[in-house]
Design an enzyme around this catalytic site. Sequence first.
Site, PDB file in Angstrom:
ATOM      1  N   HIS A   1       0.853  -1.194   0.000  1.00 34.77           N
ATOM      2  CA  HIS A   1       0.000   0.000   0.000  1.00 34.77           C
ATOM      3  C   HIS A   1       0.891   1.248   0.000  1.00 34.77           C
ATOM      4  O   HIS A   1       1.883   1.298   0.737  1.00 34.77           O
ATOM      5  CB  HIS A   1      -0.910  -0.016   1.232  1.00 34.77           C
ATOM      6  CG  HIS A   1      -1.817   1.162   1.282  1.00 34.77           C
ATOM      7  ND1 HIS A   1      -2.955   1.259   0.504  1.00 34.77           N
ATOM      8  CD2 HIS A   1      -1.736   2.327   1.980  1.00 34.77           C
ATOM      9  CE1 HIS A   1      -3.537   2.427   0.742  1.00 34.77           C
ATOM     10  NE2 HIS A   1      -2.814   3.095   1.629  1.00 34.77           N
TER      11      HIS A   1
ATOM     12  N   GLY B   1     -10.524  -6.099   6.743  1.00 35.66           N
ATOM     13  CA  GLY B   1     -10.671  -4.642   6.640  1.00 35.66           C
ATOM     14  C   GLY B   1      -9.977  -4.097   5.403  1.00 35.66           C
ATOM     15  O   GLY B   1      -9.423  -4.846   4.586  1.00 35.66           O
TER      16      GLY B   1
HETATM   17  C1  GAR Z   1       1.057   0.424  -6.175  1.00 34.81           C
HETATM   18  O1  GAR Z   1       1.493   1.729  -5.909  1.00 34.81           O
HETATM   19  C2  GAR Z   1       0.339  -0.136  -4.969  1.00 34.81           C
HETATM   20  O2  GAR Z   1       0.810   0.376  -3.764  1.00 34.81           O
HETATM   21  C3  GAR Z   1      -1.072   0.316  -5.212  1.00 34.81           C
HETATM   22  O3  GAR Z   1      -1.257   0.172  -6.593  1.00 34.81           O
HETATM   23  C4  GAR Z   1      -0.018   0.421  -7.257  1.00 34.81           C
HETATM   24  C5  GAR Z   1       0.190  -0.657  -8.288  1.00 34.81           C
HETATM   25  O4  GAR Z   1       1.262  -0.348  -9.112  1.00 34.81           O
HETATM   26  N1  GAR Z   1      -1.995  -0.499  -4.469  1.00 34.81           N
HETATM   27  C6  GAR Z   1      -2.989  -0.002  -3.757  1.00 34.81           C
HETATM   28  O5  GAR Z   1      -3.241   1.182  -3.683  1.00 34.81           O
HETATM   29  C7  GAR Z   1      -3.830  -1.039  -3.039  1.00 34.81           C
HETATM   30  N2  GAR Z   1      -4.611  -0.422  -2.002  1.00 34.81           N
HETATM   31  P1  GAR Z   1       1.871  -1.441 -10.086  1.00 34.81           P
HETATM   32  O6  GAR Z   1       0.707  -2.047 -10.873  1.00 34.81           O
HETATM   33  O7  GAR Z   1       2.806  -0.690 -10.962  1.00 34.81           O
HETATM   34  O8  GAR Z   1       2.557  -2.472  -9.226  1.00 34.81           O
END
Ligand code: GAR
Length: 208
Positions: A116, A150
Amino acid sequence: MTDLKKFRLGVLGSGKGSNFVAISDAIAAGKIPAEVGIVLSDVEGAGILEHARARKLPVQFIPPGKFRTKLDEESERAFVAALSAARVDLIVLAGFMRVLKGDFLRAFEGCIVNVHPSLLPSFPGLEAWKQALDHGVKFTGCTVHFVDAGVDSGAIIGQQTVPVLDDDTADSLHQRIHAAEHELYPKCVAAIARRDIFVAGRKVGWKK
Ligand code: GAR
């Protein structure tokens, strides 16, 4: 005979898949003692599927069904079936943008991790880097945690800080958080695959 079964990862993502690439590169470099069993997405054209195909890994697009923020029952069953058939030991959420619910969580209790883009418990939910910038914090970062029922609330495995600069925009901050994720997530997955960590309630620690 020695059990040569490798620790297997099931990776779920909805987006471009840069965290998947970081984990996959770390496996190839011998830094994570594991293999990717399957890569699944709820988004047909997701970059993560392309990256996995390029690495000749099994991939599957599973339509999410009728809801916007979670999987419907049929979709949930299909995800659970695909992950079970791939005999995965750990489910790695890499930008999977749907909340996992009941039957999925029960099927893989304690075996799902997520990254996250904030220092949880601050700024759970969407666009966490923007929330941090709007709040005016001086440090934010990223968190790898186990997934519970959660939203972004499970036991924390690891965190990496990122300073917020005076001239940061949402984009520049997001980019640096992403880079921190690419360092932190492979390290945490490696620690789990090596059985280097223990979980005691909410506390995740390193075995001595
Ligand atoms: C990442 O920054 C991750 O932290 C976020 O999505 C992005 C995916 O990037 N996830 C969330 O916000 C989940 N709550 P990626 O597809 O380049 O790995």
